[in-house]
Design an enzyme around this catalytic site. Structure first.
Site, short mmCIF file in Angstrom:
data_model
loop_
_atom_site.label_atom_id
_atom_site.label_comp_id
_atom_site.label_asym_id
_atom_site.label_seq_id
_atom_site.Cartn_x
_atom_site.Cartn_y
_atom_site.Cartn_z
N LYS A 120 84.47 18.89 -55.12
CA LYS A 120 84.48 19.77 -56.30
C LYS A 120 85.91 20.17 -56.66
O LYS A 120 86.32 20.08 -57.82
CB LYS A 120 83.64 21.02 -56.03
CG LYS A 120 83.56 21.96 -57.23
CD LYS A 120 82.82 23.24 -56.89
CE LYS A 120 83.70 24.17 -56.07
NZ LYS A 120 83.08 25.49 -55.84
N ASP A 138 79.73 22.92 -59.69
CA ASP A 138 79.57 24.09 -58.84
C ASP A 138 78.16 24.64 -59.03
O ASP A 138 77.30 23.99 -59.62
CB ASP A 138 80.63 25.14 -59.17
CG ASP A 138 80.42 25.76 -60.54
OD1 ASP A 138 79.58 25.27 -61.32
OD2 ASP A 138 81.10 26.76 -60.85
#
Length: 211
Positions: A120, A138
């Site tokens: 991420k 996320d």
């Protein structure tokens, strides 16, 4: 969800917010990397308060190494998990200085080799600092993608792959920011604000909440 509906969703999000960006304060790729490393389980507002103190004093890997671990902790101690985050940031700075001439690398492999940097975070850096059309997933983006039907998936990697496949090319660069902001302020976790949502009529969520 069909391609026409996805296109209209992102067209409306773009019309509502033509130039979306992260809410973290940064001016260089390293500042963004440091801010993202500090942001895990913390609010952007809280991180910005800490980096507003840190960056005027030390905003390069070499400067943070010179600051030392205790000095770094003193600047970021208002952030949750600051001890672990400080250690990871120091280790990252050492690798950047020793292996990358103090610069943030531009490849996913090199980014993910840095302490505290996962998929991420690497995607955030590649997209926001270097302009690559990646999409970091996320909790907000995972929720919005599944809830709306834009890209359903059992885990963040599956959602990321479907977003990269289904988000129209014209919108891919900014999709990460539109989705995260939508999840943060409109399509919130407990009680989505459907009545004030610009894509409510396109959303395939069956349990919409009217205001």
């Amino acid at each position: 969800m069909n391609a026409q509906k996805r296109h209209e969703i992102f067209a409306r999000l773009r019309e509502h917010n033509p130039e979306p960006t992260t809410e973290l304060n940064w001016s260089t790729p390293f500042e963004l990397l440091a801010a993202v490393l500090l942001s895990a389980q913390a609010t952007d507002v809280g991180v910005n308060k800490a980096t507003d103190r840190l960056f005027p004093v030390a905003n390069t890997p070499a400067a943070i190494l010179e600051l030392g671990l205790d000095g770094l902790k003193e600047h970021i101690k208002t952030i949750g998990l600051y001890n672990t985050k400080a250690e990871n940031l120091m280790k990252t700075c050492r690798i950047l200085v020793e292996q990358h001439d103090g610069e943030v690398p531009r490849t996913r492999k090199a980014l993910e080799a840095l302490p505290g940097v996962g998929r991420k975070t690497a995607n955030v850096i590649l997209n926001t600092a270097f302009g690559e059309p990646t999409i970091a997933v996320d909790t907000h983006i995972f929720r919005v993608s599944n809830r709306t039907g834009i890209a359903k998936g059992k885990d963040v990697v599956e959602v990321e792959q479907k977003l990269l496949r289904h988000v129209p090319k014209a919108f891919r660069q900014d999709a990460h920011h539109w989705l995260i902001l939508h999840g943060r302020y409109t399509c919130v976790a407990r009680k989505p604000r459907c009545g004030s949502c610009v894509i409510e009529d396109l959303c395939e969520f069956p349990d919409k909440v009217e205001l």
